[in-house]
Design an enzyme around this catalytic site. Sequence first.
Site, PDB file in Angstrom:
ATOM      1  N   LYS A 168     -12.331  -3.947  -7.145  1.00 50.75           N
ATOM      2  CA  LYS A 168     -12.240  -5.462  -7.888  1.00 50.75           C
ATOM      3  C   LYS A 168     -11.433  -6.290  -6.741  1.00 50.75           C
ATOM      4  CE  LYS A 168     -12.105  -4.413 -12.884  1.00 50.75           C
ATOM      5  NZ  LYS A 168     -11.128  -4.260 -13.856  1.00 50.75           N
ATOM      6  N   GLY A 169     -10.348  -5.729  -6.118  1.00 47.48           N
ATOM      7  CA  GLY A 169      -9.336  -6.894  -5.444  1.00 47.48           C
ATOM      8  C   GLY A 169      -8.220  -6.805  -5.804  1.00 47.48           C
ATOM      9  N   ILE A 187      -9.208   1.602  -5.478  1.00 52.56           N
ATOM     10  CA  ILE A 187      -8.265   1.506  -4.486  1.00 52.56           C
ATOM     11  C   ILE A 187      -8.867   1.873  -3.300  1.00 52.56           C
ATOM     12  CG2 ILE A 187      -5.895   1.685  -3.652  1.00 52.56           C
ATOM     13  CD1 ILE A 187      -6.387  -0.347  -5.971  1.00 52.56           C
ATOM     14  N   ASN A 247      -7.732   2.171   0.117  1.00 59.44           N
ATOM     15  CA  ASN A 247      -6.693   2.509   1.218  1.00 59.44           C
ATOM     16  C   ASN A 247      -5.400   2.633   0.479  1.00 59.44           C
ATOM     17  OD1 ASN A 247      -4.939   3.654   3.170  1.00 59.44           O
ATOM     18  ND2 ASN A 247      -5.638   1.901   4.544  1.00 59.44           N
ATOM     19  N   GLY A 262      -1.357 -15.271   5.928  1.00 65.47           N
ATOM     20  CA  GLY A 262      -2.081 -16.968   5.337  1.00 65.47           C
ATOM     21  C   GLY A 262      -1.559 -17.129   4.244  1.00 65.47           C
ATOM     22  N   GLY A 290     -12.222 -10.962  -0.628  1.00 67.36           N
ATOM     23  CA  GLY A 290     -12.436 -10.614   0.661  1.00 67.36           C
ATOM     24  C   GLY A 290     -13.114  -9.201   0.685  1.00 67.36           C
ATOM     25  N   GLU A 313      -3.806 -10.732  -4.912  1.00 72.58           N
ATOM     26  CA  GLU A 313      -2.921 -11.802  -5.468  1.00 72.58           C
ATOM     27  C   GLU A 313      -2.350 -11.284  -6.571  1.00 72.58           C
ATOM     28  OE1 GLU A 313      -4.335 -15.381  -4.633  1.00 72.58           O
ATOM     29  OE2 GLU A 313      -6.218 -14.623  -3.898  1.00 72.58           O
TER      30      GLU A 313
END
Length: 712
Positions: free
Chosen positions: A669-670, A598, A600, A248, A517, A673
């Site tokens: 955290k994510g 992290i 995975n 996406g 997400g 990007e």
Amino acid sequence: MTTATTGTRTTGHAVGTAHTRVEGRDKVTGAARYAGEIPFTELAFGWFALSTAARGRVRSVESDAVLEMPGVLAVLHHGNAPRVDIDYVGMLGMPPDPTAAVFQHDRVPHAGWPVALVVAATSEQAREAAEALVVHYEEEPHDVTFAAGSEHPDAYSIPGPGGPGVTGKGDLEAELAASAVVLDAEYSTPEEHHNPMEPHAATARWDGGRLEVVDSNQGTLWVADELAKMFSLDPAAVRVRSEHVGGGFGSKGLRAHQVAAVMAATVLSRPVRVVMTRRQMFSLAGYRSPTNQRVRLGADAEGRLRALEHSSLSVTSTVHEFIESGAGPARVMYDAPAHHTANRVVRLDVPTPTFMRAPGEAPGSFALESALDELAEKCGIDPIELRVRNEPALGPVSGLPFSSRNLPACFREGARRFGWADRDPRPGLRRDGRWLLGTGTAAASFFAGAMPSTAAATAESDGTFTVRINAADIGTGARTALTLVAADALQVPTDRVRVRIGDSDLGPAMIAGGSMGTRSWAWAVTAAAEELRERLALSDAVPPEGITVRSDTTAAVGALTQKERHSFGAQFAEVAVDVATGEVRVRRMLGVFAAGKIVNPLTARGQFTGGMIWGISMALHEEAVRDRNTGAHYGADLAGYHVATHADVPLVEADWVDDPDPDDPVGIKGIGEIGIVGAAAAVANAVWHATGVRHRSLPIRPDRVLEAGVRA
Ligand code: MOS
């Protein structure tokens, strides 16, 4: 409940352990179906006809002729399509992009604007008829030219601190005048497109009084919410499903295809599928605006910044405002007594740009991190040392403390592994046959946040667990990550947990976006699963219908204190430049990230390296070019628009330092990007180190390398 073990596997340690995708087998065997492949009975197919005019009005749509063609059922256009409401605020807090509200008026704001949908019994018949459809236009003069320079007579900004507009403190001119070293440079990045593997596709049908849409998107509730508002429906009367998504990158929200499919299904009272072609995606799926950026830096003799100015100009359409916040990274990365940033936008007769992986940060970091490299050269200071000297104690604009900021640790570890210490900083010295060699580095950051989500965890009577959350796995591995998170929270092995996602009936949850997400979903999953485990500890047996616990993180997420929350990273690249042909090859890349826990490592590594490879692509290949005369693209396909392919991608390694988020239940955290942030700058800085020439316009094409030559 006891901490169970199966075989040698201890439960409670799934997070942090490599795990193949739980749906991987389905995907490689073809059992996993994507939105455009799911069978429906009585299915009809819609095909868009797009405007060849770049500005003006539709005078007439000659539908009579194509209605006689085989299989054709309807031609929808502004003269006969159902009316929709666009006077609302969507789930993301923004008004809708009217581009998605197709066929509401005769105005054409850009080339590639949907002017009709031809619906037929087969996809081939629909395409044949759509391509035969004659549309007459009243054309008006158009302007699609994004002129060079970071100023434009019609440019404007949206005011507001912390927002996408202008920030400023200190006397810029005075600090620049007092600086020992000054850099003033302009950078540009081109229009770039997401190009997910799977094109946008939606099927709509009415089932009783309920609208059901099977789609490929980054958030089913995002699309359901907008469809309900647009078609004035009870939110409970709209269901959107999106089981598997082939990428996406920001482009898969509400778009023209879902709306057109709903209109056609309404008019024809049968299911209708609309799929975008690759070429259509170039005008219908959104894109990253081109940017022109100016960076001015002033530093003392030790390289400490006294002045920083970053202005970025981007493009939007005449029908909707979207700002690419190129000046955003400067608000996080570096402080200075005089610190000014500005994002401005200019309206042209082009499609509306949208979020594209690391919106703002990707192009902004190219300019800012190139400028830091240029400043390091001027100061005679190692570029890593320069960055370490300019580590801010507080958010440069917000004044807030950082929740954690492990950027120096990323540079230390990266430099060690990349072999940075042996680097001779002088440019244009290293040769390997016909190739000039160079290395470069750049910093990366991306906002790390969480959004409210709900989840349900069920203990089934057979000893397994079902977790339901309206997450979207757009290829990130979110479904697998949530399986690991749930297993640990339940203290059971991962093979006893199944995770259901991608269905608006599962309730409110964050979209797959903003790198938020998995973190947002994991929070809700953890809350539900932990409470379920406690509940099970008190109960004797699980009844046939199971035991279900629901969570809602609205309060917990809302209680997060105000801080600067970001992931960070250090990018390294080695390039080889053939100055006789202008060819640039990336030889190796390394990214070291501080991006929270992290979940995975297997899929996370893919996320990071995927972003870094996109950085190679951004640095060297990607560029959508518009024809001024037609207002449309040249070569709007994967032959004309170059993305990095296997032959362009060398050894790319990603790793991370320990950086659990102190305020997140799982420490996440994510990572969605940050992989692309700074990657193009690292490549460009390496090209300078190889050739002695700064390339400030992307992509660094062979013709640009040839023209610029070599400067030792
Ligand atoms: Mo991302 S650009 O928030 O899908």
